[in-house]
Design a protein around this motif. Structure first.
Motif, short mmCIF file in Angstrom:
data_model
loop_
_atom_site.label_atom_id
_atom_site.label_comp_id
_atom_site.label_asym_id
_atom_site.label_seq_id
_atom_site.Cartn_x
_atom_site.Cartn_y
_atom_site.Cartn_z
N ASP A 1 0.83 -1.21 0.00
CA ASP A 1 0.00 0.00 0.00
C ASP A 1 0.86 1.26 0.00
O ASP A 1 0.60 2.20 -0.72
CB ASP A 1 -0.94 0.02 1.21
N LYS A 2 1.88 1.23 0.84
CA LYS A 2 2.77 2.40 0.89
C LYS A 2 3.78 2.38 -0.25
O LYS A 2 4.36 3.40 -0.59
CB LYS A 2 3.54 2.40 2.22
N GLY A 3 4.03 1.20 -0.79
CA GLY A 3 5.02 1.10 -1.85
C GLY A 3 6.44 1.26 -1.33
O GLY A 3 7.33 1.71 -2.04
N ARG A 4 6.64 0.88 -0.07
CA ARG A 4 7.97 1.04 0.53
C ARG A 4 8.35 -0.21 1.31
O ARG A 4 7.48 -0.90 1.86
CB ARG A 4 7.99 2.23 1.49
N ILE A 5 9.66 -0.45 1.39
CA ILE A 5 10.18 -1.52 2.22
C ILE A 5 10.09 -1.08 3.68
O ILE A 5 10.41 0.07 4.00
CB ILE A 5 11.63 -1.85 1.83
N ASP A 6 9.63 -1.99 4.50
CA ASP A 6 9.48 -1.71 5.93
C ASP A 6 10.70 -2.31 6.62
O ASP A 6 10.71 -3.49 6.97
CB ASP A 6 8.16 -2.36 6.39
N GLU A 7 11.72 -1.48 6.81
CA GLU A 7 12.99 -1.99 7.34
C GLU A 7 12.83 -2.57 8.75
O GLU A 7 13.46 -3.55 9.10
CB GLU A 7 14.03 -0.88 7.36
N ALA A 8 11.97 -1.92 9.53
CA ALA A 8 11.83 -2.32 10.93
C ALA A 8 11.30 -3.74 11.08
O ALA A 8 11.59 -4.41 12.06
CB ALA A 8 10.92 -1.34 11.65
#
Ligand code: K7E
Ligand code: CUA
Length: 761
Positions: free
Chosen positions: A220-227
């Motif tokens: 949805d965000k189009g981003r990798i969730d590093e955490a």
């Protein structure tokens, strides 16, 4: 004929005239004549017909190739093999302003631990997937030199995010996505200490490590969730490529290795290549990412270097890590579309080995192992995992699945061949010579759960004699092969001169829905409204916190403001918004000696920040030939010496104008207006509202006409006061706006004519 129509004619119809002349000359020759003249065979003509795409035509697939050492991604069409775009990813790309504007610099230097890294070694692109099918939303690619993964948004083909592994010093086995893009796999390559400290080579076995990271992706965000990403700690075995399980093997990941000897060359010892290829087999690592993710969610995994790291001990205890012998020095590991088989080829073995997931799973479930490696990881015996071994040629590297059941294509590096074979029955079906030394190869949608087959692209490492020589460094050769029939047929050689293309993925073009413009005042890199968005007429220069903020706009054919004055030593931050809506109306922005090059696509807001170190005169201009008066799209940055006092003198203009000049310009403007009125008449008498491209043009034209009215008012005001200097100049500006209105109007008219618009009442 008035000035405008003369010009418009010369601009608009010049091209068409030229075309019709050459078409006539061309058609005077028969196909046979041309074949004879150019020495072409029937086969050549057939290949040409299968790839040639007439003007305005579209490709069925779009391919996204790694740009290797360039750090870019290269986009081209299949079957035409026409290059469409270079996407800047790990390396600045000036045309897109990537690495030159503040917004993209923030992306480029993300995850950059040691200063400003300005390049990357891109290897493996992969598409985001939904249920194992390419969904056309995102593309991921790894950097081998620095352990990074980039996220490219296919909405605008821009790089949006770069993440860097906190554990590795290189990374090759990425990017490979799990079937719903929950995770993006990325394995290390050259074993190294997990910390950034110096660790002597004597401690190689104990302190050097490999690994495989599962980067969590938020669709949805189009981003990798590093955490929420995690890494399996692995032995120092030089982990190579990976692939995620699918369907039957969903939830699991497979990662090769090529120096499980843990050999270190140099200092008088035999070289790496000798010690790293001594054993008959290396290890495939099998990891259970679904279970690992549960452990992470349950808080059972510790963080190291700020990121979840599953130690080998913990992985063994939890039963989520196994090893299987694989052919010596393997390269690719490729999971079949149904997930039931895994194919690995060893570069130093002429066989491709086919593993059965069913057998592997059975061994895991029944805890049937032949032993443990030095790190305590259970080893599944080859006989308990293997389905078959097939002799495919010398130096097999990578395998791709085609559209037909059980049919695969393997690249044969040493033999410069592609071998088509059946992995169920274990027999070779066809072979084709390619030019030369193929690395990866790719079929249409080949990594999805339902490959189309159809075409295959061989990514050849060496082109040698295929193209005109251009010095010792040759282009690489992408060869298009028709695989729709029983025999593979070579169709086309495409030289790629940007870097070594390791891998490429192709998607059905109609799955992509790229934007033609941004919402107005958009920061494309954060995908949100820019705080520096500027509207027409609201341009301003503001000094704040020691920075001179220039809120500017660009539109055909001027940059506002046209003069920026600062004092030497001041930091200047120029924010430019493109006010255009029309398709492809991008403006550029460059400043003398400041390393500034912006690409401002319609709607976009971008910023260039720099320190005006030295006093002087710095012309700036638009770098895209955006309109007839593009060259006039210019301005001056004046950097005054400290304490400079303006002289009390007036600007002397280079030309003076009289009432006669004014009257002449007014006459031209009246004539031009007649042309505009007729174009407007045409557009409004047609169903133009059914064409979004035309609506955008009409909106822009209306803006320009609004500016025209203001200029006209000013011009008439000055004329009334007898100031024919300003009256003539403003009348000229009035005409400029009219020309741009007419330019867009004519484009809209042509579009309507070519797209079957119909008359309305
Ligand atoms: Cu074979 Cu990096 Cu996949 Cu090059 S890699 S070929
Ligand atoms: Cu804008 Cu040239």
């Amino acid at each position: 004929m008035n000035t405008f129509t003369t010009r418009a004619l010369s601009v608009c119809t010049g091209l068409m005239l030229g075309l019709s002349v050459s078409t006539a000359a061309w058609s005077a020759k028969s196909l046979e004549d041309v074949m004879k003249e150019r020495g072409l065979t029937q086969k050549d003509i057939l290949a040409a017909a299968k790839t040639y795409t007439p003007t305005g035509g579209r490709d069925e697939y779009l391919a996204f190739a790694s740009g290797g050492q360039s750090g870019h991604v290269i986009v081209y069409g299949i079957p035409s093999m026409r290059i469409l775009k270079y996407i800047g990813v790990f390396t600045p790309e000036p045309w897109q302003g990537y690495g030159f504007d503040d917004e993209s610099k923030r992306v480029l230097y993300q995850g950059d631990t040691d200063g400003e890294i300005k390049w990357g070694d891109t290897h493996h692109p992969s598409f985001s997937e939904t249920k194992g099918e390419y969904n056309g939303k995102y593309l991921f690619i790894n950097d081998k030199a620095n352990p990074r993964i980039a996220v490219i948004d296919l909405h605008d083909f821009e790089t949006k995010q770069i993440v860097s592994s906190p554990f590795y010093k290189s990374s090759h086995g990425g990017a490979f996505v799990t079937p719903n893009t929950d995770y993006i796999m990325s394995a290390s390559q050259y074993a190294a200490p997990i910390s950034n400290d110096f660790v002597p080579l004597e401690e190689f076995n104990d302190k050097y490590r490999g690994g495989v990271t599962y980067w969590k992706f938020d669709m949805d965000k189009g981003r990798i969730d590093e955490a929420n990403s995690f890494t399996f700690e692995l032995p120092p075995y030089s982990q190579d490529l990976s692939d995620a399980g699918k369907n039957a093997s969903d939830g699991w990941g497979f990662t090769n290795s090529f120096c499980s000897e843990r050999y270190v060359g140099g200092e008088g010892r035999p070289p790496f290549e000798a010690g790293c290829s001594a054993k008959d087999t290396d290890f495939m690592h099998v990891t259970n990412w679904k279970k690992a993710a549960e452990l992470v969610a349950a808080g059972k995994v510790k963080k190291v270097n700020g990121s979840y790291l599953i130690s080998m001990k913990q992985a063994v205890k939890e039963g989520i890590l196994y090893l299987i012998p694989e052919p010596k020095s393997p390269h690719g590991v490729d999971v079949s579309p149904d997930g039931t088989h895994i194919i690995v080829a060893g570069k130093l073995d002429s066989h491709a080995w086919v593993y059965s997931w069913k057998k592997i799973k059975k061994a895991i479930d029944s805890k049937k192992f032949e032993g443990k490696d030095p790190y305590g990881i259970p080893i599944i015996a080859l006989k308990d995992a293997l389905h078959t071994q097939v002799q495919v040629g010398l130096g097999p590297l990578h395998t791709q699945y085609g559209g037909k059941e059980c049919v695969v294509y393997t690249s044969i590096y040493v033999d410069s061949m592609v071998t088509k074979w059946d992995y169920c029955k274990g027999k070779v079906l066809d072979q084709i010579h390619i030019h030369y030394n193929v690395g990866h190869l790719m079929t249409m949608e080949g990594d999805s759960v339902s490959p189309d087959g159809k075409y295959l692209v061989a990514l050849n490492k060496l082109a040698i004699d295929r193209f005109n020589p251009v010095g010792p460094l040759h282009p690489q050769n992408h060869q298009l092969i028709d695989i729709s029939g029983d025999k593979m047929e070579l169709l086309y050689d495409m030289p790629l001169p940007l870097g070594e293309p390791h891998y490429v993925v192709a998607i059905k073009a109609d799955k992509l829905k790229p934007a033609v413009r941004y919402k107005s005042g958009w920061n494309s890199r954060t995908n949100s409204r820019s705080e520096f968005k500027t509207r027409a007429g609201r341009e301003k220069i503001v000094r704040k916190d020691g920075v001179v903020h220039v809120y500017g706009t660009v539109i055909r054919s001027h940059i506002t403001p046209e003069i920026i004055q600062v004092e030497e030593g001041e930091t200047v931050s120029i924010h430019l918004t493109n006010l255009e809506r029309a398709e492809d109306e991008t403006h550029g922005f460059a400043v003398y000696s400041e390393n500034v090059q912006l690409s401002i696509e319609p709607g976009k807001t971008v910023t260039a920040t720099f320190k005006a170190e030295k006093a002087g005169v710095f012309p700036y201009y638009c770098t895209e030939f955006c309109s007839a008066l593009h060259l006039e799209m210019q301005g001056y940055l004046l950097v005054t010496p400290k304490g400079y006092k303006a002289k009390d003198a007036k600007m002397v203009e280079g030309q003076t104008y009289t009432k006669a000049d004014y009257d002449k310009q007014v006459k031209t403007n009246v004539d031009t207006q007649a042309v505009i009125d007729s174009v407007v008449g045409f557009i409004t008498s047609h169903n133009y509202k059914d064409f979004p491209e035309v609506v955008a043009l009409v909106e822009d034209a209306t803006d320009q006409l609004g500016f025209a009215a203001e200029a006209q008012k000013k011009s008439e005001g000055y004329a009334a006061k007898g100031d024919y200097q300003n009256a003539t100049l403003w009348a000229g500006q009035h005409w400029q706006y009219q020309v741009k209105t007419a330019d867009m109007g004519l484009r809209a008219k042509t579009f309507l004519e070519e797209h079957g618009a119909v008359k309305v009442k």
